[in-house]
Design a protein around this motif. Structure first.
Motif, PDB file in Angstrom:
ATOM      1  N   ILE A 126      36.128  -4.154  24.905  1.00  0.00           N
ATOM      2  CA  ILE A 126      35.485  -3.372  23.846  1.00  0.00           C
ATOM      3  C   ILE A 126      36.377  -3.321  22.612  1.00  0.00           C
ATOM      4  N   GLY A 127      37.669  -3.065  22.821  1.00  0.00           N
ATOM      5  CA  GLY A 127      38.615  -3.029  21.707  1.00  0.00           C
ATOM      6  C   GLY A 127      38.705  -4.362  21.001  1.00  0.00           C
ATOM      7  N   CYS A 128      38.687  -5.441  21.778  1.00  0.00           N
ATOM      8  CA  CYS A 128      38.744  -6.784  21.206  1.00  0.00           C
ATOM      9  C   CYS A 128      37.589  -7.007  20.236  1.00  0.00           C
ATOM     10  N   PHE A 129      36.377  -6.751  20.686  1.00  0.00           N
ATOM     11  CA  PHE A 129      35.219  -7.015  19.838  1.00  0.00           C
ATOM     12  C   PHE A 129      35.045  -5.964  18.744  1.00  0.00           C
ATOM     13  N   LEU A 130      35.588  -4.783  18.955  1.00  0.00           N
ATOM     14  CA  LEU A 130      35.561  -3.784  17.892  1.00  0.00           C
ATOM     15  C   LEU A 130      36.455  -4.225  16.736  1.00  0.00           C
ATOM     16  N   PHE A 131      37.613  -4.809  17.048  1.00  0.00           N
ATOM     17  CA  PHE A 131      38.491  -5.336  16.004  1.00  0.00           C
ATOM     18  C   PHE A 131      37.837  -6.530  15.309  1.00  0.00           C
ATOM     19  N   LEU A 132      37.222  -7.419  16.081  1.00  0.00           N
ATOM     20  CA  LEU A 132      36.554  -8.578  15.485  1.00  0.00           C
ATOM     21  C   LEU A 132      35.415  -8.136  14.575  1.00  0.00           C
ATOM     22  N   PHE A 133      34.669  -7.134  15.025  1.00  0.00           N
ATOM     23  CA  PHE A 133      33.582  -6.593  14.210  1.00  0.00           C
ATOM     24  C   PHE A 133      34.121  -5.949  12.933  1.00  0.00           C
ATOM     25  N   SER A 134      35.162  -5.136  13.082  1.00  0.00           N
ATOM     26  CA  SER A 134      35.714  -4.413  11.937  1.00  0.00           C
ATOM     27  C   SER A 134      36.303  -5.356  10.896  1.00  0.00           C
ATOM     28  N   ALA A 135      36.878  -6.478  11.353  1.00  0.00           N
ATOM     29  CA  ALA A 135      37.466  -7.433  10.417  1.00  0.00           C
ATOM     30  C   ALA A 135      36.399  -8.039   9.504  1.00  0.00           C
ATOM     31  N   ASN A 136      35.216  -8.303  10.054  1.00  0.00           N
ATOM     32  CA  ASN A 136      34.151  -8.925   9.263  1.00  0.00           C
ATOM     33  C   ASN A 136      33.277  -7.910   8.539  1.00  0.00           C
TER      34      ASN A 136
END
Length: 219
Positions: A72-82
């Protein structure tokens, strides 16, 4: 077998995270890049928990566990970056980008459809609900990865330079969902091994591909 696969994922993510720290945290670097490095770090921590679970208990708990927070943290960071600044640069919310936004919805729809297959096969229970939450974050991130993969480029080739990274991220999102699907349907070992090997390759390639892309921002 699952212990070795989990260990392979942990090591791959660890190498990717360590390389990212070495390349981007010695000097000033864009927040966008650092958030992606943190995403790989979260993936490493999540897989490390799973590996330790296998070592201690011989199996992984199928309901909610701390390892899910890593994904969840991984994809939350990926989402937040974009999401936010990066997306506002490439999409001014005008009608000219409406088609791109609609097409981009296909990525999260595929992600959610895979979860629906899992839920249909296993029912909505203490196993499918936690991975449903996980799926939500994967779906959010996948929307922007596809959008930034196909959207018209802006000045200085900002989007074109990181399209390979966004493609890798989109592939990783689908691989994570396929991993859940393969495990839920108890498919032959060949399939889980294939999915994990591909995930390892993506985790190792994340930072080098990103590095090659962001270098074009300053050249």
């Amino acid at each position: 077998m699952y212990l070795y696969l989990s260990l392979a994922l942990t090591i791959s993510a660890g190498i990717g995270f360590g390389y990212g720290l070495f390349r981007f945290f010695r000097d000033e670097s864009a927040l966008y890049v650092r958030m992606i490095i943190f995403a790989v770090g979260c993936a490493m921590l999540g897989r490390l928990f799973e590996t330790l679970q296998f070592l201690v208990n011989g199996q992984l708990y199928t309901g909610f566990h701390v390892g899910l927070l890593g994904t969840i943290g991984c994809f939350l960071f990926l989402f937040s970056a974009n999401f936010g600044q990066m997306d506002s640069i490439v999409d001014d919310r005008s009608k000219s980008f409406r088609k791109t936004r609609i097409i981009s919805l296909s990525a999260p729809l595929v992600v959610i459809a895979i979860w629906c297959l899992i839920a249909a096969a296993n029912g909505v229970n203490e196993t499918t609900i936690p991975i449903g939450v996980e799926t939500l974050f994967i779906a959010l991130a996948s929307y922007f990865h596809l959008k930034h993969l196909i959207i018209k480029d802006v000045s200085f080739g900002l989007i074109r330079s990181i399209r390979s990274y966004n493609l890798l991220s989109l592939v990783y999102a689908l691989l994570c969902m396929l991993e859940m699907l393969v495990e839920s349907f108890n498919l032959p070992a060949f399939w889980i091994i294939t999915v994990v090997v591909l995930q390892c390759a993506v985790l190792l390639a994340f930072v080098p591909v990103l590095e090659r892309g962001v270098k074009k921002w300053t050249t």
